[in-house]
Design an enzyme around this catalytic site. Structure first.
Site, mmCIF file in Angstrom:
data_model
loop_
_atom_site.group_PDB
_atom_site.id
_atom_site.type_symbol
_atom_site.label_atom_id
_atom_site.label_comp_id
_atom_site.label_asym_id
_atom_site.label_seq_id
_atom_site.Cartn_x
_atom_site.Cartn_y
_atom_site.Cartn_z
ATOM 1 N N PHE A 133 17.578 58.043 -0.998
ATOM 2 C CA PHE A 133 18.038 57.724 0.352
ATOM 3 C C PHE A 133 17.867 58.915 1.296
ATOM 4 O O PHE A 133 18.761 59.216 2.103
ATOM 5 C CB PHE A 133 19.495 57.256 0.333
ATOM 6 C CG PHE A 133 19.719 55.979 -0.415
ATOM 7 C CD1 PHE A 133 19.232 54.769 0.070
ATOM 8 C CD2 PHE A 133 20.397 55.974 -1.629
ATOM 9 C CE1 PHE A 133 19.427 53.584 -0.624
ATOM 10 C CE2 PHE A 133 20.594 54.791 -2.338
ATOM 11 C CZ PHE A 133 20.120 53.593 -1.826
ATOM 12 N N VAL A 134 16.732 59.596 1.179
ATOM 13 C CA VAL A 134 16.464 60.736 2.060
ATOM 14 C C VAL A 134 15.972 60.180 3.390
ATOM 15 O O VAL A 134 14.804 59.810 3.547
ATOM 16 C CB VAL A 134 15.413 61.682 1.433
ATOM 17 C CG1 VAL A 134 15.192 62.885 2.336
ATOM 18 C CG2 VAL A 134 15.864 62.126 0.051
ATOM 19 N N ARG A 135 16.875 60.122 4.324
ATOM 20 C CA ARG A 135 16.587 59.511 5.625
ATOM 21 C C ARG A 135 17.304 60.312 6.702
ATOM 22 O O ARG A 135 18.529 60.466 6.657
ATOM 23 C CB ARG A 135 17.043 58.059 5.657
ATOM 24 C CG ARG A 135 16.429 57.197 4.554
ATOM 25 C CD ARG A 135 17.010 55.810 4.503
ATOM 26 N NE ARG A 135 16.453 55.054 3.392
ATOM 27 C CZ ARG A 135 16.802 53.797 3.105
ATOM 28 N NH1 ARG A 135 17.692 53.164 3.846
ATOM 29 N NH2 ARG A 135 16.252 53.179 2.057
ATOM 30 N N GLY A 136 16.541 60.809 7.661
ATOM 31 C CA GLY A 136 17.142 61.650 8.684
ATOM 32 C C GLY A 136 17.716 62.898 8.047
ATOM 33 O O GLY A 136 17.079 63.549 7.222
ATOM 34 N N ASP A 137 18.940 63.232 8.426
ATOM 35 C CA ASP A 137 19.569 64.431 7.859
ATOM 36 C C ASP A 137 20.473 64.097 6.682
ATOM 37 O O ASP A 137 21.307 64.904 6.273
ATOM 38 C CB ASP A 137 20.369 65.179 8.934
ATOM 39 C CG ASP A 137 21.468 64.318 9.556
ATOM 40 O OD1 ASP A 137 21.558 63.116 9.205
ATOM 41 O OD2 ASP A 137 22.224 64.840 10.399
ATOM 42 N N ARG A 138 20.299 62.908 6.106
ATOM 43 C CA ARG A 138 21.137 62.486 4.983
ATOM 44 C C ARG A 138 20.322 62.363 3.705
ATOM 45 O O ARG A 138 19.134 62.068 3.726
ATOM 46 C CB ARG A 138 21.817 61.150 5.289
ATOM 47 C CG ARG A 138 22.789 61.209 6.464
ATOM 48 C CD ARG A 138 23.541 59.902 6.614
ATOM 49 N NE ARG A 138 24.525 59.953 7.677
ATOM 50 C CZ ARG A 138 25.385 58.992 7.965
ATOM 51 N NH1 ARG A 138 25.354 57.859 7.260
ATOM 52 N NH2 ARG A 138 26.247 59.127 8.946
ATOM 53 N N CYS B 25 5.032 45.383 -24.421
ATOM 54 C CA CYS B 25 6.131 45.363 -23.455
ATOM 55 C C CYS B 25 5.618 45.369 -22.036
ATOM 56 O O CYS B 25 6.383 45.298 -21.091
ATOM 57 C CB CYS B 25 7.070 46.554 -23.673
ATOM 58 S SG CYS B 25 6.321 48.135 -23.280
#
Length: 275
Positions: free
Chosen positions: A259-264, A120
């Site tokens: 999506f850990v970007r900035g404070d989000r 595979c």
């Protein structure tokens, strides 16, 4: 072999074209050879290869603990003339690994069982049944704040020297529960960077309950599996996870944030453990 090389390139844009030197991240075939038997060949950055050997061996279940790897010898080798590019002989690297007899016999049995099955193509796996494996280790039930995730991602670029020079590598970082970056490893392959980090953590005798892993990539099944197999309870990724990665994280008890970007951040599993 240097992980960074330079080449004269032509820069094009709104201003006049100009020739200048640019950094390139090198990648070479790296063979992992256990007790004289070649097991896998990976394209990787030629740095921190002892960390890579240990981390790969642990995350792939070839060894159970760091001291099962008795020796690691790095041997550069020229590839054949037919494998050269643009008339320049290419080089590969063999990692000659010596593992305990118990681990080697288990690896031989695994290879014997897989022989002749349909391939595979997943990291040397030779059967579909071997492609998706359950995590057989309990992960640390860490609890972190969103501010810690943001701090980890904000601090990582300063530790990514190869990426700063080339823009072509991924990184994996071991971070404290407060988000402070403690260890970073880089590679052209995201899985390789994580294996290198896991190896470095094992050598440093890191307690998985003391932090989490952050990566500059998407969170695939393999990234989740390797993180959980190291006993780490949270994986923070700058991009999205896959469906299989989320199901694997849920089953393993791993917190998976994407999506850990900035404070989000988007928390896909066990959100009660992110404050």
């Amino acid at each position: 072999m240097a992980p960074l090389i330079h080449r004269v390139v032509r820069r094009l844009g709104t201003e006049a074209a100009r020739d200048e030197s640019a950094g390139l991240a090198e990648e070479v075939p790296v063979a992992l050879v256990y007790n004289g038997i070649s097991h896998a060949v990976m394209l990787a950055s030629p740095q921190d290869l002892e960390d890579f050997a240990l981390g790969f061996s642990l995350s792939e279940g070839i060894i159970d603990r760091a001291d099962d790897l008795l020796d690691c010898e790095t041997t550069p080798s020229d590839l054949s003339v037919s494998e050269s590019l643009a008339g320049v002989p290419e080089q590969g690297i063999s990692l000659e690994l010596k593992v305990t007899l118990r681990c080697f016999m288990r690896l031989k049995e695994r290879r014997r069982t897989l022989a002749g099955r349909t391939g595979c193509g997943l990291c040397g796996t030779e059967s579909l049944a071997e492609a998706i494996r359950p995590v057989r280790r309990e992960v640390a039930p860490v609890v972190v704040a969103t501010a810690a995730l943001a701090r980890a991602m904000a601090e990582m670029p300063a530790h990514q020297t190869l990426s700063q020079a080339t823009g072509a590598t991924h990184a994996a970082a071991w971070c404290g529960l407060d988000g402070a970056v403690r260890l970073v490893r880089e590679d052209v392959g995201r899985h390789n960077a994580l294996d290198k980090l896991i190896g470095a953590m094992a050598l440093a005798e890191v307690d998985p309950a003391d932090g989490f892993i952050a990566v500059t990539s998407r969170a695939s099944y393999e990234m989740v599996y390797k993180t959980a197999s190291a006993g780490v309870g949270l994986l923070a990724a700058v991009s999205a996870p896959t469906g299989l990665a989320v199901r694997t994280a849920e089953s393993a008890g791993l917190v998976l944030a994407g999506f850990v970007r900035g404070d989000r951040a988007t928390v896909y599993t066990h959100p009660e453990r992110v404050r």
